[in-house]
Write an enzyme that holds these catalytic residues in place. Structure first.
Site, PDB file in Angstrom:
ATOM      1  N   ARG A   1       4.456  -5.739  -5.981  1.00 18.73           N
ATOM      2  CA  ARG A   1       3.086  -6.154  -6.253  1.00 18.73           C
ATOM      3  C   ARG A   1       2.969  -7.660  -6.064  1.00 18.73           C
ATOM      4  NH1 ARG A   1       4.385  -2.164 -10.989  1.00 18.73           N
ATOM      5  NH2 ARG A   1       6.169  -3.535 -10.909  1.00 18.73           N
TER       6      ARG A   1
ATOM      7  N   HIS B   1      -7.942   3.472 -11.066  1.00 19.85           N
ATOM      8  CA  HIS B   1      -8.095   3.140 -12.486  1.00 19.85           C
ATOM      9  C   HIS B   1      -9.561   3.163 -12.915  1.00 19.85           C
ATOM     10  CE1 HIS B   1      -3.925   1.738 -13.094  1.00 19.85           C
ATOM     11  NE2 HIS B   1      -3.993   1.380 -11.819  1.00 19.85           N
TER      12      HIS B   1
ATOM     13  N   VAL C   1       2.387 -13.036  12.101  1.00 19.57           N
ATOM     14  CA  VAL C   1       1.662 -14.280  12.336  1.00 19.57           C
ATOM     15  C   VAL C   1       2.620 -15.440  12.055  1.00 19.57           C
ATOM     16  CG1 VAL C   1      -0.206 -15.755  11.499  1.00 19.57           C
ATOM     17  CG2 VAL C   1      -0.598 -13.304  11.871  1.00 19.57           C
TER      18      VAL C   1
ATOM     19  N   LYS D   1       1.880  -2.545 -18.760  1.00 15.80           N
ATOM     20  CA  LYS D   1       1.247  -1.251 -18.966  1.00 15.80           C
ATOM     21  C   LYS D   1       2.265  -0.140 -19.230  1.00 15.80           C
ATOM     22  CE  LYS D   1      -2.111  -2.049 -15.663  1.00 15.80           C
ATOM     23  NZ  LYS D   1      -2.928  -1.605 -14.532  1.00 15.80           N
TER      24      LYS D   1
ATOM     25  N   ILE E   1      -3.037   5.331  -8.312  1.00 19.88           N
ATOM     26  CA  ILE E   1      -4.035   5.595  -9.359  1.00 19.88           C
ATOM     27  C   ILE E   1      -5.350   4.885  -9.031  1.00 19.88           C
ATOM     28  CG2 ILE E   1      -4.611   5.239 -11.805  1.00 19.88           C
ATOM     29  CD1 ILE E   1      -1.522   5.252 -12.320  1.00 19.88           C
TER      30      ILE E   1
ATOM     31  N   CYS F   1      13.506  19.238   9.226  1.00 22.72           N
ATOM     32  CA  CYS F   1      12.485  18.943  10.239  1.00 22.72           C
ATOM     33  C   CYS F   1      12.689  17.616  10.941  1.00 22.72           C
ATOM     34  CB  CYS F   1      11.090  19.020   9.625  1.00 22.72           C
ATOM     35  SG  CYS F   1      10.729  17.726   8.431  1.00 22.72           S
TER      36      CYS F   1
ATOM     37  N   THR G   1       0.807  -1.228   0.000  1.00 21.43           N
ATOM     38  CA  THR G   1       0.000   0.000   0.000  1.00 21.43           C
ATOM     39  C   THR G   1       0.837   1.274   0.000  1.00 21.43           C
ATOM     40  OG1 THR G   1      -1.795  -1.156   1.093  1.00 21.43           O
ATOM     41  CG2 THR G   1      -1.811   1.234   1.289  1.00 21.43           C
TER      42      THR G   1
ATOM     43  N   ILE H   1      -3.693  -9.536  -4.718  1.00 22.68           N
ATOM     44  CA  ILE H   1      -4.269  -8.220  -5.038  1.00 22.68           C
ATOM     45  C   ILE H   1      -3.159  -7.320  -5.580  1.00 22.68           C
ATOM     46  CG2 ILE H   1      -5.708  -6.339  -4.197  1.00 22.68           C
ATOM     47  CD1 ILE H   1      -7.059  -9.045  -3.843  1.00 22.68           C
TER      48      ILE H   1
ATOM     49  N   SER I   1      -2.238  -4.754  -9.111  1.00 23.31           N
ATOM     50  CA  SER I   1      -3.004  -3.717  -9.795  1.00 23.31           C
ATOM     51  C   SER I   1      -4.241  -4.332 -10.438  1.00 23.31           C
ATOM     52  CB  SER I   1      -2.140  -3.049 -10.866  1.00 23.31           C
ATOM     53  OG  SER I   1      -2.871  -2.047 -11.509  1.00 23.31           O
TER      54      SER I   1
END
Lengths: 483, 420
Positions: free
Chosen positions: A310, A49, A172, A249, A47, A442, A41, A335, A337
């Site tokens: 991915r 899609h 786990v 893609k 995007i 910072c 994530t 899961i 794209s």
């Protein structure tokens, strides 16, 4: 005894957690990392899609189109940045136009609204900085961009506000079937649970195999990205894909929801599901490919690069189903794209499967879908700024110079549910350190605030993962008390 | 709220400009500093070597800053700490915030920009590898070590041989860390020679020229840094890789003037320096808005910052006193043959009472060269230089009387190599 244990606090796990918060059940979400949204994530193309890519009839196709439609309301409820800016697939060769036509047709079967093939002139009118070599484009007005980790964090936070427990730093290590369901060993904790949602992303196969026969294998696929300064954030205002080829893609160029510019990803099969390195070849490749569609782009405005992984599988489609041999064990796996786009729809589907298996749950009447909005100091009017500082002077202290983020905002995101506990977690939630100086100014201040709010020593503050310490101790001289 | 002069930034540039403006007869001055203390980055530069030109003695950074801070206080110049300027507009209204006053709108007669610079980051130079912790900019590490009192690592590789990189090599060594090497992309160091001797040679730290970092390894914290030799086009040469086992990579890979405020105010910037285009008065393209110090161009010595900033302060005072002349057609400065840039960019000779100071940098290392100042083809002045390097700023002073006779519109500075 928990009703549901969700393994994996990525955008899919968090979306499921929030869906389950709508029921009067006891739900826990566990993750091996020290923050939610810390796997796939946190590093992807961000995007939303339109939905013309996936083959009709696949889970990818249906959840993509439905997920896209759900984004507007979801992001409004959760106060997450989302912009429906539209996407182009650009053609540079005559043969590409055939591909555009196929994509358009496929999209229409999938139910994508308002797809259109537009001419070179129309393309250039909308995006004058695109290459002269572009001869046509497939325009999908429903495509958008989102803050991916912000969405997952908001989902987790809202789920937690509605009673879902979150357990981090807890890998786990085993799952045992018992009469009443399962016992999940996560870190130090043994969780007795009736149902399991396996949302473990790159490790979903390992989790499945703890209970079931192996039937899928996650094949990690690396994608490298370059992120650019806000000064070039409006170079194009649409998500621009190249015509897909057999290699995938291709490299995408797009603005981000915060006004930066993103180029990526590469695509490379790897063995190691932790391999997040960037490579010189990868970054050079991005530049070369992006150059074809945005020839005048100032690549020297780069501020950082990163790699995402991915979770692909061989057959290519999502796995969203109850295990054949293990009742109440639901795999939500593979899961890749358009997983981010599909997440809201995947969550609904997974919960439906669970409800069917369990016979349904009682509705949680007190569920509040709205997350307390964050204050974005710099976007307020002068009067609002003045009022806010009067109420809480910490909003008058800018900590992050590049993004103009105040102490008040950082304190807020540390103290929320699923709040920030490390430097990168602050960056993901409040953007402090995400600007052009990348935390040079910072960083020390953010560490101070973290240490104070978490009531810990500054030397225990980490950059990201548990072992990513920043300070190695005191200097020689500082052991002497001064004043 | 109204001030005659608002100075943005309380580092060496801002302090010098404010003091000089006061000494030139302007009373109502405000210095705005975003950090907790005045003095800017000097406060973390606890090594010595500051002030040789301005004070003729060697001071540490905090000592150098202290002299200006004391003077500022003596003169009763107002300052606000922990205050961030959010915006400056064309009408010279400065918008700032802090925890005490809240949101401030300050009307300024003149503004002096003195926001300094920031460090280039790993991302900006696309160093590949993992995102492990332990990669710091040299300045951030310096702040941790010298001001906050924490060590940032034990086994160190430093990329970049600019002065900050060299100074940090010594500093980390003195704090007990092992510095394996200072790695430099160019075939020459970007730092002062004295720093190479005093910070590397004295501690047996190798300087690897024409090398760069090609990989950073380590899952959580840096575990290894891989470097390689580069060819004459600065591309890594395969097969020349060397791996250092270490927990820290410090980056000293260049400084960038911080001009976000200038940009949003619509001030014209020079793409080479990254700072505002300025004239002899250090005035930017917006009338009454002046700039000085590292926000204009990155200086190698604070002494030069002080000198330049005094000029900005003096002329800002003259502007407020309506004594500044505006030429219809100022002369322009132009660099030739390896002169990368010249500050100031424009010159209105009417405002020059004693001399014009040109500050410039060259694009490469040169030996036995001349910097020639020309009015068209006519040579006005020639300065011999045994050694010129991009890391060292050159200063040329032109007396007002030489300028008065200029016939052309350009002041040209050309680099000429002596015959062997």
């Amino acid at each position: 005894m928990y009703d549901v244990t969700i393994i994996g606090a990525g955008v899919v796990g968090c979306a499921i957690a929030r869906e389950l918060a709508k029921f009067n059940i006891k739900t826990i979400i566990v993750d091996k990392e020290n923050d939610v949204a810390n796997g796939t994530t946190k590093a992807n193309s961000a995007i939303v899609h339109a939905g013309y890519d996936a083959l009709p009839g696949t889970l990818k196709a249906s959840t993509n189109v439905l997920g896209n439609a759900l984004y507007e309301d979801l992001c409004k409820e959760l106060d997450v940045p989302f912009k429906r800016i539209g996407s182009f697939v650009v053609a540079t060769e005559e043969s590409d136009i055939e591909v555009l036509k196929e994509l358009k047709e496929q999209g229409e079967i999938n139910g994508v609204p308002n797809l259109e093939i537009i001419s070179k002139e129309e393309v250039r009118k909308m995006e004058p900085n695109l290459s002269e070599d572009i001869i046509a484009a497939l325009y999908a007005p429903t495509a958008g961009i989102v803050g991916p980790w912000e969405l997952a964090i908001a989902l987790a936070e809202n789920a937690a506000e509605n009673g879902v427990e979150i357990l981090l730093n807890s890998p786990v290590t085993s799952i045992n079937k018992v009469d009443s369901g399962y016992v999940v060993v996560a870190g130090e904790k043994e969780i007795s649970t009736r149902y399991i949602m396996n949302c473990a992303g790159l490790f979903a196969d390992k989790i499945n195999d703890m209970v079931n026969e192996p039937f899928f294998e996650i094949l990690p696929n690396r994608g490298e990205y370059n992120l650019f300064d806000k000064s070039v954030g409006d170079f194009v205002n649409t998500v621009v894909f190249q015509t897909p080829s057999k290699d995938g893609k291709g490299v995408v160029v797009l603005p981000t929801v915060h006004g930066n510019f993103l180029i990526g990803p590469t695509a490379e099969k790897v063995e190691d599901p932790n391999d997040l390195k960037t490579t010189m070849n990868g970054l050079n490749f991005l530049r070369e490919k992006a150059h074809k569609v945005i020839p005048g782009f100032p690549f020297n405005a780069v501020i950082t690069s990163f790699t995402g992984l991915r979770a692909k599988v061989k057959h290519g489609d999502f796995i969203i189903e109850e295990s054949k041999n293990s009742k109440g064990f639901i795999n939500v796996a593979a899961i890749d794209s358009p997983g981010l786009t599909a997440a809201p729809a995947i969550a609904k589907m997974a919960v439906e499967i669970l409800c069917k298996s369990s016979g349904g749950f009682e509705t949680n009447e007190s569920f509040n879908p709205n997350r307390k909005p964050s204050i974005h100091f710099i976007d307020l009017s002068d009067n609002e700024k003045a009022e806010l500082i009067k109420k809480d002077p910490r909003f008058g202290r800018i900590i992050c110079r590049c993004e103009n983020i105040t102490e008040g905002e950082i304190v807020d995101i540390v103290n929320r549910k699923a709040g920030a506990t490390n430097l990168d977690a602050v960056k993901r939630r409040a953007r402090a350190g995400g600007g052009r100086c990348q935390g040079g100014f910072c960083g020390p201040r953010v560490m101070e605030i973290l240490a104070k709010e978490l009531q810990t020593d500054i030397t225990s503050i980490v950059k990201d993962s548990k072992g990513s310490y920043i300070l190695t101790g005191s200097t020689k001289s500082s052991s002497v008390e001064v004043n | 709220m109204n001030y005659d002069i608002v100075v943005i930034g309380g580092g060496p540039a801002g302090l010098a400009a404010a003091i000089e403006a006061k000494e030139n007869g302007v009373d109502n001055i405000l210095v705005i500093e975003r950090d907790r203390e005045l003095g800017g980055i000097l406060q973390q530069c606890i090594h010595n070597g500051f002030g040789l030109h301005v004070f003729k003695e060697e001071l540490t950074g905090p000592e150098y800053a202290e002299r200006f801070i004391e003077k500022l206080k003596e003169q009763g110049i107002e300052f606000k700490l922990d205050t961030m300027v959010l915006d400056i507009n064309q009408e010279k209204v400065v918008t700032a915030v802090n925890t005490v006053d809240g949101l401030l709108h300050i009307n300024a007669g003149a503004v002096v920009l003195a926001m300094g610079c920031r460090e280039r980051t790993r991302g900006a130079i696309n160093i590949p590898g993992t995102r492990a912790s332990g990669v710091f900019s040299a300045g951030t590490a310096q702040r941790f070590v010298n001001m906050e009192g924490y060590m940032v690592g034990k086994e160190v590789v430093i990329l970049g041989s600019g002065d900050i990189g060299l100074i940090m090599a010594r500093r980390m060594t003195l704090e007990g860390a092992k510095v394996h090497a200072v790695v430099e992309l160019m075939p020459f160091s970007g730092g002062l020679t004295r720093n190479i001797v005093q910070c590397l040679d004295d501690y047996n730290i190798p300087l690897l020229l024409s090398h760069t970092v090609v990989d950073v390894k380590g899952k959580d914290r840096v575990e290894e840094v891989v470097i390689a030799k580069v060819d004459d086009r600065r591309r890594p040469i395969p097969g020349t890789e060397q791996t250092f086992s270490c927990d820290t990579l410090l980056l000293s890979v260049g400084l960038i003037p911080e001009n976000e405020l200038s940009k949003s105010a619509g001030i014209k910037l020079d793409p080479i320096t990254g700072g505002p285009v300025v004239n002899e008065s250090m005035e930017t393209s917006i009338e009454g808005v002046f700039a000085c110090g590292n926000v204009v161009h990155v200086h190698d010595l604070v002494d030069w910052v002080t000198e330049e900033s005094r000029r900005a302060g003096k002329y800002a005072a003259r502007f407020v006193q309506k004594q500044l002349v505006v030429s219809k057609k100022p002369m322009e400065t132009k660099g030739e043959n390896g002169v990368r840039y010249i500050v100031p960019h424009k010159v209105q000779i009417e405002n020059i009472t004693d001399k014009l100071t040109l500050m410039l940098r060259v694009d490469n290392v040169y030996h036995n060269a001349k910097l020639v100042i020309k009015d068209g083809d006519k040579v006005i002045k020639s300065v011999k230089k045994r050694h010129l390097a991009p890391g060292e700023m050159e200063t040329i002073n032109l007396p007002a009387k030489d300028l008065a006779n200029f016939e052309g519109n350009d002041i040209i500075v050309s680099l000429q190599l002596e015959e062997e």
